[in-house]
Design a protein around this motif. Structure first.
Motif, PDB file in Angstrom:
ATOM      1  N   SER A 100       0.946  -1.198  -0.029  1.00 41.93           N
ATOM      2  CA  SER A 100      -0.239   0.103   0.147  1.00 41.93           C
ATOM      3  C   SER A 100       0.766   1.306  -0.068  1.00 41.93           C
ATOM      4  N   GLU A 101       2.098   1.103   0.654  1.00 41.40           N
ATOM      5  CA  GLU A 101       2.777   2.415   0.586  1.00 41.40           C
ATOM      6  C   GLU A 101       3.630   2.530  -0.764  1.00 41.40           C
ATOM      7  N   LEU A 102       3.814   1.273  -1.281  1.00 44.03           N
ATOM      8  CA  LEU A 102       4.662   1.513  -2.652  1.00 44.03           C
ATOM      9  C   LEU A 102       4.024   0.423  -3.633  1.00 44.03           C
ATOM     10  N   PRO A 103       3.010   0.763  -4.118  1.00 45.92           N
ATOM     11  CA  PRO A 103       2.158  -0.212  -4.907  1.00 45.92           C
ATOM     12  C   PRO A 103       2.753  -0.227  -6.309  1.00 45.92           C
ATOM     13  N   TYR A 104       2.608  -1.533  -6.724  1.00 46.87           N
ATOM     14  CA  TYR A 104       2.999  -1.719  -8.021  1.00 46.87           C
ATOM     15  C   TYR A 104       2.385  -0.916  -9.063  1.00 46.87           C
ATOM     16  N   LEU A 105       3.259  -0.429  -9.953  1.00 48.62           N
ATOM     17  CA  LEU A 105       2.631   0.782 -11.134  1.00 48.62           C
ATOM     18  C   LEU A 105       3.634   0.416 -12.235  1.00 48.62           C
ATOM     19  N   SER A 106       2.511   0.097 -13.569  1.00 51.39           N
ATOM     20  CA  SER A 106       2.968  -0.202 -14.398  1.00 51.39           C
ATOM     21  C   SER A 106       2.042   0.356 -15.895  1.00 51.39           C
ATOM     22  N   LEU A 107       2.877   0.186 -17.029  1.00 53.76           N
ATOM     23  CA  LEU A 107       1.903   0.566 -18.222  1.00 53.76           C
ATOM     24  C   LEU A 107       2.036  -0.419 -19.301  1.00 53.76           C
ATOM     25  N   GLN A 108       1.034  -0.314 -20.063  1.00 58.11           N
ATOM     26  CA  GLN A 108       1.025  -1.046 -21.264  1.00 58.11           C
ATOM     27  C   GLN A 108       0.809  -0.258 -22.524  1.00 58.11           C
ATOM     28  N   LEU A 109       1.579  -0.681 -23.610  1.00 57.56           N
ATOM     29  CA  LEU A 109       1.338   0.160 -24.909  1.00 57.56           C
ATOM     30  C   LEU A 109       1.137  -1.039 -25.675  1.00 57.56           C
ATOM     31  N   SER A 110      -0.114  -1.182 -26.588  1.00 57.64           N
ATOM     32  CA  SER A 110      -0.388  -2.129 -27.632  1.00 57.64           C
ATOM     33  C   SER A 110       0.527  -1.736 -28.770  1.00 57.64           C
ATOM     34  N   ILE A 111       1.043  -2.867 -29.604  1.00 55.27           N
ATOM     35  CA  ILE A 111       1.894  -2.830 -30.508  1.00 55.27           C
ATOM     36  C   ILE A 111       1.253  -3.122 -31.852  1.00 55.27           C
ATOM     37  N   SER A 112       1.171  -2.135 -32.687  1.00 48.97           N
ATOM     38  CA  SER A 112       0.537  -2.707 -34.057  1.00 48.97           C
ATOM     39  C   SER A 112       1.538  -2.963 -35.010  1.00 48.97           C
ATOM     40  N   PRO A 113       1.262  -4.157 -35.690  1.00 47.62           N
ATOM     41  CA  PRO A 113       2.183  -4.656 -36.540  1.00 47.62           C
ATOM     42  C   PRO A 113       2.460  -3.614 -37.809  1.00 47.62           C
ATOM     43  N   ASP A 114       1.550  -2.943 -38.158  1.00 49.57           N
ATOM     44  CA  ASP A 114       1.407  -1.887 -39.350  1.00 49.57           C
ATOM     45  C   ASP A 114       2.515  -0.789 -38.777  1.00 49.57           C
ATOM     46  N   VAL A 115       2.753  -0.397 -37.591  1.00 50.46           N
ATOM     47  CA  VAL A 115       3.480   0.710 -37.292  1.00 50.46           C
ATOM     48  C   VAL A 115       4.865   0.050 -37.206  1.00 50.46           C
ATOM     49  N   ILE A 116       5.116  -1.162 -36.822  1.00 54.28           N
ATOM     50  CA  ILE A 116       6.512  -1.999 -36.911  1.00 54.28           C
ATOM     51  C   ILE A 116       7.043  -2.097 -38.302  1.00 54.28           C
ATOM     52  N   LEU A 117       6.012  -2.503 -39.239  1.00 56.43           N
ATOM     53  CA  LEU A 117       6.481  -2.502 -40.550  1.00 56.43           C
ATOM     54  C   LEU A 117       6.637  -1.169 -41.278  1.00 56.43           C
TER      55      LEU A 117
END
Length: 307
Positions: A100-117
């Motif tokens: 509760s003092e130091l919560p787990y914090l993260s982010l997720q960014l979806s990956i588009s194959p079109d952007v990679i290409l």
């Protein structure tokens, strides 16, 4: 488990990221932001094993640590690293550090194959690499975190999101592709590569997960021989096509049992099982309990966490 402290040159970036996630995800759970494809996760306690399906995404932990398990292989990521899944994968997640003092914090960014290409087309040619796992963990660096921060800051200027979010997302994925394992991500967007064929096979399996899987037909669909399909599928997912389909079927059945209140046999039929006893046996092998006992346990756990 205690994660290593981040290098001093990225500490400032992480502190700002912690502050922003704190602000935009004030309570535990997963929150979709107004930036397309950007999600936040907050947890005030370590978690038990959580079966889930990871879509192609970049995962960055600002505080705490987490383990993703794929067919017995462990991938640990914390503020010094990031994780990428290049294809849809059934994994087991476990938050290792959170309070509760130091919560787990993260982010997720979806990956588009079109952007990679698109990035690949504009980049210098790369040497071919052997087919590798569809999941990897790499070291974070200041340029990547800086680009991520600019994307997250857009939440404070909503009018800018439509115009700037695609630019920042391109930069973020460019930084990932320039990273130490970027070549392993590129392979999934290169038409004609084995990894590209496996990515297509995964799409076909997940689309028709309730239908009997005929390896010869699947191999023909992706222009591979059955033996080559099996070999490279296992390199990407750490499991055979049939094992992969079973994991998708069972996770989908579990979701149906929770969300629709189906009987175990009906859930099994919905995802493609013809034998209720086989469904119950394989369900218990994956989740540790028979279907209805598992659902009761999950609902009790959710009730306790809400209370």
């Amino acid at each position: 488990m205690v994660s290593s402290p981040p290098p001093s040159d990225i500490s400032t970036h992480l502190q700002e990221l912690i502050h922003l996630i704190h602000r935009h995800a004030p309570s535990d759970g997963t929150l979709a932001s107004s930036v397309p494809g950007l999600y936040f996760r907050r947890a005030s306690h370590v978690s038990k094993l959580n079966h889930t399906i990871h879509m192609p995404s970049l995962y960055v932990v600002a505080q705490g640590s987490k383990t993703a398990m794929l067919a017995g292989e462990n991938y640990v990521y914390d503020p010094t690293t990031y994780m990428v899944t290049s294809v849809q994968l059934p994994v087991i997640g476990e938050i290792n550090q959170a309070s509760s003092e130091l919560p787990y914090l993260s982010l997720q960014l979806s990956i588009s194959p079109d952007v990679i290409l698109d990035i690949i087309k504009k980049s210098p040619p790369q040497c071919n690499v052997k087919t590798g796992r569809g999941i990897l963990v790499s070291q974070s660096d200041p340029p990547l975190l800086d680009a991520l921060l600019r994307l997250v800051r857009l939440l404070d200027t909503p009018a800018d999101i439509q115009f700037l979010a695609p630019l920042f997302t391109h930069e973020i994925l460019y930084r990932v592709l320039q990273g130490e394992q970027g070549a392993l991500i590129r392979q999934f967007a290169v038409v004609g590569s084995y990894a590209y064929g496996i990515s297509k096979a995964i799409h076909l399996i997940t689309r028709d997960y309730s239908k009997p899987l005929v390896i010869e037909e699947l191999a023909k669909e992706v222009n591979m021989s059955p033996s080559s399909l099996h070999k490279h599928f296992k390199k990407v997912t750490a499991m055979s096509p049939l094992q992969y389909q079973k994991a998708i079927q069972l996770q989908t059945a579990r979701r149906l049992l929770l969300s629709e209140g189906l009987e175990a046999a009906n859930a099994g039929f919905r995802v493609g099982y013809e034998s209720p006893s086989q469904f119950s046996r394989e369900y218990r092998r994956m989740f540790g309990r028979p279907p209805m006992s598992d659902v009761k346990h999950l609902r009790n756990s959710l009730s306790v966490s809400v209370d």
